[in-house]
Write an enzyme that holds these catalytic residues in place. Structure first.
Site, mmCIF file in Angstrom:
data_model
loop_
_atom_site.group_PDB
_atom_site.id
_atom_site.type_symbol
_atom_site.label_atom_id
_atom_site.label_comp_id
_atom_site.label_asym_id
_atom_site.label_seq_id
_atom_site.Cartn_x
_atom_site.Cartn_y
_atom_site.Cartn_z
ATOM 1 N N ASN A 41 -2.445 -4.760 3.079
ATOM 2 C CA ASN A 41 -1.178 -4.126 3.464
ATOM 3 C C ASN A 41 -0.011 -4.795 2.751
ATOM 4 O O ASN A 41 0.914 -4.129 2.269
ATOM 5 C CB ASN A 41 -0.960 -4.253 4.977
ATOM 6 C CG ASN A 41 -1.960 -3.462 5.791
ATOM 7 O OD1 ASN A 41 -2.572 -2.520 5.297
ATOM 8 N ND2 ASN A 41 -2.129 -3.849 7.052
ATOM 9 N N GLY A 274 4.512 -7.132 10.299
ATOM 10 C CA GLY A 274 4.488 -8.475 9.707
ATOM 11 C C GLY A 274 3.937 -8.465 8.293
ATOM 12 O O GLY A 274 4.418 -9.190 7.417
ATOM 13 N N ASP A 275 2.923 -7.630 8.059
ATOM 14 C CA ASP A 275 2.367 -7.492 6.708
ATOM 15 C C ASP A 275 3.425 -6.922 5.766
ATOM 16 O O ASP A 275 3.543 -7.347 4.605
ATOM 17 C CB ASP A 275 1.157 -6.559 6.713
ATOM 18 C CG ASP A 275 0.056 -7.011 7.659
ATOM 19 O OD1 ASP A 275 -0.007 -8.214 7.966
ATOM 20 O OD2 ASP A 275 -0.736 -6.153 8.090
ATOM 21 N N ALA A 276 4.187 -5.945 6.260
ATOM 22 C CA ALA A 276 5.236 -5.330 5.444
ATOM 23 C C ALA A 276 6.326 -6.351 5.129
ATOM 24 O O ALA A 276 6.806 -6.421 3.986
ATOM 25 C CB ALA A 276 5.826 -4.126 6.167
#
Length: 323
Positions: A41, A274-276
């Site tokens: 991601n 959070g991945d973004a």
């Protein structure tokens, strides 16, 4: 669903035997199949911002339809992937149960748990590794192949112009894979996590840092021993709607950056936020932006992501602009 599978409303865990029926249960209900994997991601997020052909993702999949869905999704995002294909395990899956603005993640690693060092060190892949300038590793991989993580960390440390970024990923990594995480810490040029992961790390460390505030934990992490002393370590801790805390090795106090505001009714799904953030932040440091702007880029991308279902980004592609 949460009660049925003993899940917490806002958590990330690895699936146990009791969780295996969850995936078919979800597929039998109203659902969406979305390309995932935390580090993947982040890679898609970074590629969303960076010029074409900037990002390569390495991982492991099975020989099944889900692997093809991942390949298609990554190709559409302009992300190059070099998967090891495991012939015995299916492609990993993460079941996400959304309740309000909370998300509970239950991951069956399957093929993702079968990544092997020989794939990383194969001539084709290692040549790509050596050409790269930035390495990003999710903490989840510490449950899979620590030698591969250490190989990337050591490669970065051996070259002054290379950067190693680690994500804490989930509280259980610090709790149950403490030594593996500790082994990587001298190589962290950047480490990213959220307030829950930071607290879990401090709890696992014990001593004076246990029970401290997020700024104090970030300062402690920044001051840990470092292999590449020519680059100061930077610690980035997100706190949901609260300010993002940044600690830089050698500085006497933390920096705090307020998050971009978003109306509650605009929030569709926080899964992958959070991945973004990590994708936007890493894109910023790759482009040589300041810490302040890199954090803002992370917040901008996270804000876009939570308006979508799952860890996705809007199409047509939007262009970053400062807050």
């Amino acid at each position: 669903m949460l009660q049925k599978y003993s899940l917490k409303p806002n958590d990330a865990i690895l699936a146990e035997e009791s969780h295996m029926p969850l995936y078919e249960d979800l597929l039998s209900r109203k659902h969406a199949l979305i390309a995932g994997g935390a580090a993947q991601n982040t890679a898609r997020g970074a590629q969303y911002i960076l010029p074409a052909d900037s990002v390569l993702y390495i991982g492991c999949v099975g020989q099944d339809e889900y692997a093809e869905k991942l390949r298609s999704a990554c190709a559409a995002a302009g992300l190059r992937v070099e998967y090891r294909v495991d012939e015995t395990q299916p492609t990993g899956r993460c079941g996400v149960v959304i309740t309000g603005n909370n998300r509970s993640l239950c991951t069956h690693l399957a093929a993702a748990n079968e990544y092997k060092m020989e794939h990383l060190k194969s001539p084709k892949i290692w040549d790509l590794v050596q050409k790269a300038k930035f390495y990003y590793v999710g903490g989840f991989h510490l449950t899979v192949c620590v030698p591969a993580v250490m190989a990337l960390a050591e490669e970065a440390a051996a070259h002054p112009d290379k950067v190693f970024v680690m994500n804490l990923s989930a509280p259980f990594i610090a709790q149950f894979f403490k030594q593996q995480l500790e082994d990587t810490s001298p190589y962290w040029d950047y480490v990213i996590g959220n307030e829950t992961e930071a607290a879990a790390w401090a709890e696992a460390q014990g001593g004076d840092v246990k029970g401290k505030s997020v700024p104090e934990i970030a300062m402690h992490m920044a001051g840990l021993k470092k292999v590449n002393e020519g680059r100061k370590r930077t610690v980035v801790i997100t706190q949901g709607t609260e300010s993002t805390v940044v600690a830089v090795q050698g500085e006497s106090k933390v920096r705090e950056y307020p998050v971009r505001t978003i109306a509650k009714e605009e929030i569709y799904d926080t899964n992958g936020a959070g991945d973004a953030f990590a994708g936007g932040f890493v894109a910023g440091i790759v482009e040589g932006k300041s810490l302040e702007e890199s954090v803002d880029m992370g917040q901008w991308l996270a804000r876009l992501s939570i308006k979508e279902l799952g860890p996705q980004f809007p199409s047509p592609k939007q262009t970053y602009s400062k807050a």
